[in-house]
Motif scaffolding. Structure first.
Motif, PDB file in Angstrom:
ATOM      1  N   LEU A 119      -4.711  -5.184 -13.451  1.00 41.23           N
ATOM      2  CA  LEU A 119      -5.600  -6.335 -13.619  1.00 41.23           C
ATOM      3  C   LEU A 119      -5.331  -7.335 -12.511  1.00 41.23           C
ATOM      4  O   LEU A 119      -4.176  -7.703 -12.272  1.00 41.23           O
ATOM      5  CB  LEU A 119      -5.367  -7.004 -14.974  1.00 41.23           C
ATOM      6  CG  LEU A 119      -5.648  -6.176 -16.228  1.00 41.23           C
ATOM      7  CD1 LEU A 119      -5.186  -6.928 -17.468  1.00 41.23           C
ATOM      8  CD2 LEU A 119      -7.134  -5.837 -16.328  1.00 41.23           C
ATOM      9  N   VAL A 120      -6.386  -7.775 -11.838  1.00 40.48           N
ATOM     10  CA  VAL A 120      -6.248  -8.838 -10.839  1.00 40.48           C
ATOM     11  C   VAL A 120      -6.651 -10.147 -11.514  1.00 40.48           C
ATOM     12  O   VAL A 120      -7.799 -10.306 -11.953  1.00 40.48           O
ATOM     13  CB  VAL A 120      -7.119  -8.577  -9.601  1.00 40.48           C
ATOM     14  CG1 VAL A 120      -6.984  -9.726  -8.609  1.00 40.48           C
ATOM     15  CG2 VAL A 120      -6.701  -7.268  -8.945  1.00 40.48           C
ATOM     16  N   VAL A 121      -5.690 -11.048 -11.620  1.00 37.42           N
ATOM     17  CA  VAL A 121      -5.889 -12.305 -12.358  1.00 37.42           C
ATOM     18  C   VAL A 121      -5.766 -13.473 -11.395  1.00 37.42           C
ATOM     19  O   VAL A 121      -4.758 -13.619 -10.694  1.00 37.42           O
ATOM     20  CB  VAL A 121      -4.859 -12.431 -13.503  1.00 37.42           C
ATOM     21  CG1 VAL A 121      -5.077 -13.731 -14.264  1.00 37.42           C
ATOM     22  CG2 VAL A 121      -4.963 -11.232 -14.444  1.00 37.42           C
ATOM     23  N   VAL A 122      -6.809 -14.307 -11.368  1.00 36.83           N
ATOM     24  CA  VAL A 122      -6.824 -15.481 -10.486  1.00 36.83           C
ATOM     25  C   VAL A 122      -6.446 -16.697 -11.325  1.00 36.83           C
ATOM     26  O   VAL A 122      -7.185 -17.096 -12.229  1.00 36.83           O
ATOM     27  CB  VAL A 122      -8.215 -15.681  -9.844  1.00 36.83           C
ATOM     28  CG1 VAL A 122      -8.178 -16.849  -8.855  1.00 36.83           C
ATOM     29  CG2 VAL A 122      -8.655 -14.402  -9.144  1.00 36.83           C
ATOM     30  N   ASN A 123      -5.312 -17.282 -11.037  1.00 39.59           N
ATOM     31  CA  ASN A 123      -4.769 -18.393 -11.817  1.00 39.59           C
ATOM     32  C   ASN A 123      -5.159 -19.752 -11.211  1.00 39.59           C
ATOM     33  O   ASN A 123      -5.667 -19.828 -10.101  1.00 39.59           O
ATOM     34  CB  ASN A 123      -3.240 -18.261 -11.895  1.00 39.59           C
ATOM     35  CG  ASN A 123      -2.619 -19.205 -12.904  1.00 39.59           C
ATOM     36  OD1 ASN A 123      -3.277 -19.628 -13.865  1.00 39.59           O
ATOM     37  ND2 ASN A 123      -1.373 -19.555 -12.700  1.00 39.59           N
ATOM     38  N   LYS A 124      -4.900 -20.793 -11.976  1.00 37.55           N
ATOM     39  CA  LYS A 124      -5.114 -22.200 -11.578  1.00 37.55           C
ATOM     40  C   LYS A 124      -6.599 -22.545 -11.459  1.00 37.55           C
ATOM     41  O   LYS A 124      -6.960 -23.438 -10.698  1.00 37.55           O
ATOM     42  CB  LYS A 124      -4.363 -22.524 -10.281  1.00 37.55           C
ATOM     43  CG  LYS A 124      -2.855 -22.237 -10.377  1.00 37.55           C
ATOM     44  CD  LYS A 124      -2.096 -22.680  -9.153  1.00 37.55           C
ATOM     45  CE  LYS A 124      -0.623 -22.301  -9.259  1.00 37.55           C
ATOM     46  NZ  LYS A 124       0.169 -22.726  -8.100  1.00 37.55           N
ATOM     47  N   GLY A 141     -11.557  -5.504  -3.392  1.00 33.35           N
ATOM     48  CA  GLY A 141     -12.327  -4.326  -3.772  1.00 33.35           C
ATOM     49  C   GLY A 141     -12.275  -3.972  -5.241  1.00 33.35           C
ATOM     50  O   GLY A 141     -12.561  -2.822  -5.615  1.00 33.35           O
ATOM     51  N   VAL A 142     -11.918  -4.932  -6.109  1.00 35.52           N
ATOM     52  CA  VAL A 142     -11.852  -4.650  -7.546  1.00 35.52           C
ATOM     53  C   VAL A 142     -13.191  -4.965  -8.199  1.00 35.52           C
ATOM     54  O   VAL A 142     -13.961  -5.800  -7.708  1.00 35.52           O
ATOM     55  CB  VAL A 142     -10.727  -5.459  -8.222  1.00 35.52           C
ATOM     56  CG1 VAL A 142      -9.377  -5.029  -7.698  1.00 35.52           C
ATOM     57  CG2 VAL A 142     -10.925  -6.954  -8.005  1.00 35.52           C
ATOM     58  N   SER A 143     -13.452  -4.313  -9.313  1.00 38.53           N
ATOM     59  CA  SER A 143     -14.734  -4.513  -9.996  1.00 38.53           C
ATOM     60  C   SER A 143     -14.760  -5.802 -10.790  1.00 38.53           C
ATOM     61  O   SER A 143     -15.829  -6.373 -11.019  1.00 38.53           O
ATOM     62  CB  SER A 143     -15.020  -3.326 -10.926  1.00 38.53           C
ATOM     63  OG  SER A 143     -13.966  -3.188 -11.882  1.00 38.53           O
ATOM     64  N   GLU A 144     -13.592  -6.281 -11.224  1.00 42.09           N
ATOM     65  CA  GLU A 144     -13.548  -7.515 -12.024  1.00 42.09           C
ATOM     66  C   GLU A 144     -12.342  -8.357 -11.664  1.00 42.09           C
ATOM     67  O   GLU A 144     -11.214  -7.853 -11.535  1.00 42.09           O
ATOM     68  CB  GLU A 144     -13.505  -7.201 -13.519  1.00 42.09           C
ATOM     69  CG  GLU A 144     -13.484  -8.454 -14.392  1.00 42.09           C
ATOM     70  CD  GLU A 144     -13.374  -8.168 -15.880  1.00 42.09           C
ATOM     71  OE1 GLU A 144     -13.669  -9.084 -16.675  1.00 42.09           O
ATOM     72  OE2 GLU A 144     -12.986  -7.049 -16.250  1.00 42.09           O
ATOM     73  N   LEU A 145     -12.575  -9.636 -11.495  1.00 43.22           N
ATOM     74  CA  LEU A 145     -11.508 -10.620 -11.342  1.00 43.22           C
ATOM     75  C   LEU A 145     -11.460 -11.447 -12.614  1.00 43.22           C
ATOM     76  O   LEU A 145     -12.487 -11.948 -13.080  1.00 43.22           O
ATOM     77  CB  LEU A 145     -11.770 -11.542 -10.145  1.00 43.22           C
ATOM     78  CG  LEU A 145     -11.766 -10.895  -8.758  1.00 43.22           C
ATOM     79  CD1 LEU A 145     -12.262 -11.909  -7.732  1.00 43.22           C
ATOM     80  CD2 LEU A 145     -10.374 -10.417  -8.387  1.00 43.22           C
ATOM     81  N   ILE A 146     -10.295 -11.576 -13.196  1.00 42.88           N
ATOM     82  CA  ILE A 146     -10.135 -12.379 -14.415  1.00 42.88           C
ATOM     83  C   ILE A 146      -9.625 -13.753 -14.008  1.00 42.88           C
ATOM     84  O   ILE A 146      -8.538 -13.880 -13.425  1.00 42.88           O
ATOM     85  CB  ILE A 146      -9.160 -11.714 -15.393  1.00 42.88           C
ATOM     86  CG1 ILE A 146      -9.651 -10.310 -15.772  1.00 42.88           C
ATOM     87  CG2 ILE A 146      -8.962 -12.568 -16.640  1.00 42.88           C
ATOM     88  CD1 ILE A 146      -8.684  -9.525 -16.623  1.00 42.88           C
ATOM     89  N   THR A 147     -10.409 -14.779 -14.271  1.00 42.04           N
ATOM     90  CA  THR A 147     -10.011 -16.142 -13.911  1.00 42.04           C
ATOM     91  C   THR A 147      -9.394 -16.836 -15.112  1.00 42.04           C
ATOM     92  O   THR A 147      -9.938 -16.776 -16.214  1.00 42.04           O
ATOM     93  CB  THR A 147     -11.216 -16.960 -13.404  1.00 42.04           C
ATOM     94  OG1 THR A 147     -12.197 -17.018 -14.438  1.00 42.04           O
ATOM     95  CG2 THR A 147     -11.806 -16.329 -12.154  1.00 42.04           C
TER      96      THR A 147
END
Length: 443
Positions: A119-124, A141-147
């Motif tokens: 999982l690629v998670v974008v914090n802050k 290149g990921v299908s979803e970024l979790i903010t």
């Protein structure tokens, strides 16, 4: 206690992206130290997270650092990648307020090669009303970024749902009856570089914690669960304690504050001394903190393998220790070597023994039969030297065992008499490794 292997969720990323804050939020407790300066987490932090009747082992890793080739940074990276290779779900955390660095892109590719759910998670992302610009991160290149905002608890429930979707089957929450037997929590304390982490590593049978000749390697307090003879122990490796006057790094000060807090939260305290240099003024300071906490105490004299046995008499060494630390002479002292493993496992046996001793409750009738005879021969004395008339006594509480002496007046025992009384109580009632408390009340 029913033991089973839990799936592992590993948080990875560069320094100061909020890994420890996210770790604390997902656990629901403040376990990892959070600090504004990068590099606070060096060891692996672990905790069992429970979400919607599922449970998993959550692991917080040290931050990767661009271009750093010092021994500590290399070990931090090795430990983090080792955790990633053993993980079932990986969380790659980035800072949404900063640009993606070349090092982070390289780390992402390295994690992707492990072929683990990632999982690629974008914090802050602190303002949910603003549309975030995520173009910087989509180049991964990921299908979803979790903010998310770990600090402000934004979108954490969605992140938890995504984690649960990726967990392997069989991660159901154990029943309450199975978790009722909690592990005995042993805080491993001592000044810097006496071998605390090495002792924990030896007890674990692996290099679980970072060990270095550089003083102050452990900045945070690290919990490690081990099982021996079907009994669980939680070993807390703490930062080396020293006075703030000798501490310039604010991250180290935070570690010292946590270490002092661990003393108060522990079931048993193991004070580690270095046989090559003991007991120092700082050893005495830490022993004093342990004594004031009222917790059961054992003393481990480490690096015994370095001593010439023809020149060192264990009895004389023990007498030397308690000459300087006479206020904790009730603590069992054990000679150990983290390097060779000599008698290290005995620490667990002693921890059980002193905890049970500190939990002992003496019947009131037995206490007063003893007191009636003892007080005639050794009448209690107040701090001002006067003789006190004590009618009877009771044990009010345990850990530490605390006794109330009821008399004609409220007073304080003469310190010398109180110390003598404590030694007699230990011999009479079998108290080992625990401080005793005596209070006088007016009846």
């Amino acid at each position: 206690m029913k033991l089973k292997k839990l799936p592992r969720v590993v948080i990875l990323g560069y320094p100061n992206v909020g890994k420890s804050t996210l770790f604390n939020r997902l656990l629901g407790q403040k376990k990892a130290l959070v600090h504004s300066l990068p590099g606070m987490t060096r060891d692996l932090m672990e905790g069992v997270a429970r979400v919607n009747r599922r449970e998993f082992l959550l692991i917080d890793t040290g931050g990767f650092a661009d271009g750093r080739v010092d021994p500590i940074s290399i070990k931090v990276r090795e430990k983090a990648m080792e955790a990633a290779r053993a993980g079932d779900v990986l969380i790659f955390l980035v800072d949404g307020k900063s640009t993606l660095t070349a090092g982070e892109e390289e780390l992402f590719l390295e994690l992707k090669k492990l072929d683990r759910p990632l999982l690629v998670v974008v914090n802050k992302m602190d303002n949910p009303e603003l549309e975030p610009d995520l173009s910087e991160f989509y180049r991964l290149g990921v299908s979803e970024l979790i903010t998310i905002s770990a600090e402000h608890k934004i979108n954490l429930e969605y992140l938890k749902e995504k984690i649960l979707e990726l967990l392997p089957p069989g991660a159901e929450l154990v029943e309450e009856a199975e978790t009722a037997s909690r592990p005995l929590k042993i805080a491993i304390v001592g000044r810097i570089n006496v071998g605390k982490s090495s002792l924990v590593n030896r007890l674990c049978g692996q290099e679980r914690l970072l060990v270095s000749e550089i003083p102050g390697t452990t900045r945070d307090s690290v919990d490690t669960l081990i099982i021996r003879n079907k009994k669980a122990y939680c070993l807390v490796d703490t930062a080396g304690i020293r006075k703030f006057s000798g501490t310039r790094d604010s991250r180290e000060k935070a570690g010292i504050i946590r270490a002092q807090r661990n003393i108060d939260e522990a079931d048993v305290i193991c004070l580690v001394l270095d046989v090559q240099e003991f007991p120092t003024r700082q050893d005495a300071h830490i022993a004093s903190l342990a004594h004031k906490s009222g917790k059961p105490l054992i003393i481990a004299l480490n690096k015994w393998d370095l001593v010439d046995k023809t020149q060192a008499n264990p009895v004389e060494v023990k007498n030397h220790v308690f000459h300087r630390l006479n206020f904790v002479e009730y603590a069992p002292l054990i000679f150990v070597s983290a390097k060779t493993g000599h008698r290290v496992v005995k620490i667990l046996d002693l921890a059980d023994e002193v905890y049970q001793s500190a939990s002992r409750k003496i019947e009131t009738s037995l206490l007063n039969r003893f007191w009636e005879k003892f007080s005639r021969e050794y009448p209690p004395k107040a701090r001002n030297g006067s003789v006190l008339k004590v009618k009877y006594l009771v044990q009010r509480s345990v850990r530490p065992p605390t006794f109330i002496l009821f008399g004609h007046e409220r007073a304080q025992l003469l310190p010398a008499y109180e110390k003598f009384l404590a030694s007699v109580f230990r011999e009479q009632f079998g108290f080992i490794g625990t401080p005793l408390r005596f209070n006088i009340r007016k009846s």
